[in-house]
Enzyme design. Structure first.
Site, PDB file in Angstrom:
ATOM      1  CE1 TYR A 234      -4.045  -1.883   0.133  1.00  0.00           C
ATOM      2  CE2 TYR A 234      -2.954  -3.154   1.849  1.00  0.00           C
ATOM      3  CZ  TYR A 234      -3.981  -3.002   0.943  1.00  0.00           C
ATOM      4  OH  TYR A 234      -4.950  -3.970   0.837  1.00  0.00           O
ATOM      5  CG  LEU A 235       3.134   2.235   3.004  1.00  0.00           C
ATOM      6  CD1 LEU A 235       4.149   2.049   4.107  1.00  0.00           C
ATOM      7  CD2 LEU A 235       2.303   3.487   3.257  1.00  0.00           C
TER       8      LEU A 235
END
Length: 548
Positions: A506-507
């Site tokens: 997600y990052l």
């Protein structure tokens, strides 16, 4: 797309137990047929695991095991409580210990054999380039575990055979040979997909794939595209938020429900939630499939207004529990949605993921609930890093700030884990090291004082040199102690949070790379070798001034 490969590497056939390792039924040794014995070993290997104490696991295992037995075995083995797997369990424990204790040369030999298999099956030719394959081995047979209280835990995961496998390659490539005496289920020439082989696993009937390694060029491009879509959301997110706020007052209940669900997906990083067949998986839900029983409303709680208490099982049966103060209109809408409903009724009864995703696509090309998660996770990391990083800190202090920023994201995304069994012991070991280091610092402080006193008395240059030497040692010991204290803080704060999931999925890695370059932190302090391979595209192209 030009694709050529060797096909999957199949798990070697079952090796029977030595004759002196017995299975006992009702206190008497019982010789099992090969198929029955293999499944017995799956259960025996797990005897010291919590799973085998659960009734649902035991029942599912025994049911599936009996189906594989010969009729003679079925006549004898009728009660799991009368089965004694103790000797088999001990055999595998001993085997494991012996493997760990192998001399260096033997371990090297095993490594060379594994490397040889990797070399043969772990690479493919994609558009003329040699690319690494991710999971080139089929999963071994065993007992299904599942996450949380999964209704299918203990069921038999069958051995994957070539006859189960669909191969995908290029028409003009050399088609992989199946193992001798076998044939593939099917050979496809589909250049619109990126998988090399697939099969359907027997427990949840889901498709499993052999894919390229995350470090491959194709995967890197897909990764980059994913984060670029999330970055595009940044330009329209304010318009989207204004729109769903407006829809809280819509005359259509369907629109209101969609607007409240979207607010939760945005504000709380909730997953959209997909409809599932009854009894197929554990009772897990997402935003669209929340039921009335999953939330409690409090007009006032703990000094806050309009508080919603969430309590449900999310993905992988991880409990989502949160109390959050919401906007007044959201609260009023929730009261409306819950009116005259039973606890087991759907909260958003006019909403499904198809309707929601269609709306998201209309708002922005490529937008899904997951893009919100990626966007909010990345933007949170960037903001937290700006707020928490002190340029004056040493490397250990900066890394603590990074982990705290990552932790804020993991909490937002509800990436929890249970406290590791070894946690208390490893903390105790670390505390003992800290205590020993403190003692060394105290002793070094006394040594400095002694040396300073000696210099005062003698004014000797040799004594002066001794003071400097003692001060240097003290400084080094103090730095070591500070580093250990930071390590202990980090360990304690991380015990129930899984940082890896958000870091990998997600990052946007460019935020991390830019931060490392700006503050002189080696990238290997954040990403391990596999992660560095996966994010090679970001490491190569990102400067310290990158903004998500």
């Amino acid at each position: 797309m030009q694709l050529e490969h060797r096909g999957p590497y199949f798990v070697p056939p079952y090796e029977p137990l030595p004759k002196d390792v017995q299975f006992y039924y009702d206190g008497k040794p019982l010789k099992l047929s090969l198929a029955t014995e293999e499944i017995a070993t799956f259960y025996a290997k797990m005897l010291d695991h919590e799973y085998t104490t659960k009734e649902i696991f035991q029942n599912n295992f025994f049911h599936d095991w009996r189906k594989q037995m010969t009729s003679e075995e079925q006549e004898i083995i009728k009660d799991l409580d009368k089965c004694d797997f103790g000797e088999i369990h001990k055999y595998f424990v001993d085997k494991n210990e012996a493997r760990k204790a192998l001399p260096k040369e033997e371990k090297q030999k095993l490594k060379e054999e594994a490397d040889k298999i990797q070399e043969e099956y772990g690479y493919c030719i994609l558009d003329g380039h040699r690319e690494k394959i991710g999971n080139f081995k089929t999963e071994p047979p065993g007992l299904f575990r599942g996450r949380g209280e999964h209704p299918k835990m203990g069921m038999l995961k069958k051995r994957i055979m070539p006859e189960d496998v669909i191969i995908n390659c290029s028409k003009d490539s050399k088609i992989p040979e199946p193992p001798e005496g076998h044939k593939w289920k099917e050979v496809r020439f589909d250049n619109t997909v990126t998988w090399l082989a697939s099969w359907t696993e027997n427990i949840q009937n889901t498709l499993k794939y052999i894919m390229l390694n995350p470090s491959s060029k194709l995967k890197g491009e897909k990764d980059w595209q994913k984060y670029e879509v999330a970055r595009r959301l940044k330009d329209v997110v304010h318009t989207i938020r204004a729109q769903y706020r407006k829809d809280w007052k819509s005359k259509e209940i369907k629109k209101r429900q969609r607007a409240v669900a979207l607010y939760f997906i945005d504000k709380l990083a909730l997953r959209a939630g997909n409809e599932k067949e009854e009894g197929e998986t554990a009772d897990t839900v997402g935003c669209c499939s929340l039921r009335v029983e999953h939330i409690q409303l409090y007009p006032q709680l703990d000094g806050q207004e309009h508080v919603v208490e969430f309590d449900f099982l999310g993905k992988d049966s991880i409990r989502y529990y949160n109390k959050v103060s919401v906007e007044k209109l959201v609260f009023k809408n929730l009261q409306l949605f819950m009116r005259n409903k039973d606890p087991s009724d759907d909260l958003f009864d006019h909403l499904n993921t198809t309707f929601l995703n269609k709306h998201l696509q209309d708002l922005m090309d490529g937008l899904t609930a997951k893009v919100f998660r990626t966007y909010n996770a990345s933007i949170t990391l960037q903001e937290q890093l700006k707020a928490l990083t002190n340029p004056e800190d040493n490397a250990a202090g900066k890394l603590l700030s990074y982990n705290r920023a990552n932790r804020a994201v993991a909490i937002l995304c509800n990436h929890q884990r249970s406290i590791p069994k070894t946690f208390a012991r490893s903390m105790q070991v670390l505390q003992e090291k800290i205590d020993a280091k403190k003692k060394q610092v105290e002793e070094a402080q006394e040594e400095v004082k002694k040396a300073e006193d000696e210099f005062k008395d003698t004014k000797d240059t040799k004594a002066e040199g001794n003071v400097e030497k003692k001060k240097k040692l003290l400084k080094r010991l103090e730095e070591q102690l500070a580093k250990m204290n930071i390590q202990a803080t980090d360990k304690e704060e991380n015990k129930q949070i899984a940082l890896g999931t958000s870091k990998l999925n997600y990052l946007d890695p460019r935020i991390t790379v830019a931060w490392c370059k700006k503050f002189g932190i080696p990238i290997e302090r954040i990403y391990n070798k596999t992660q560095r391979e996966k994010f090679a595209w970001a490491i190569d192209m990102t400067g310290e001034d990158f903004e998500f």
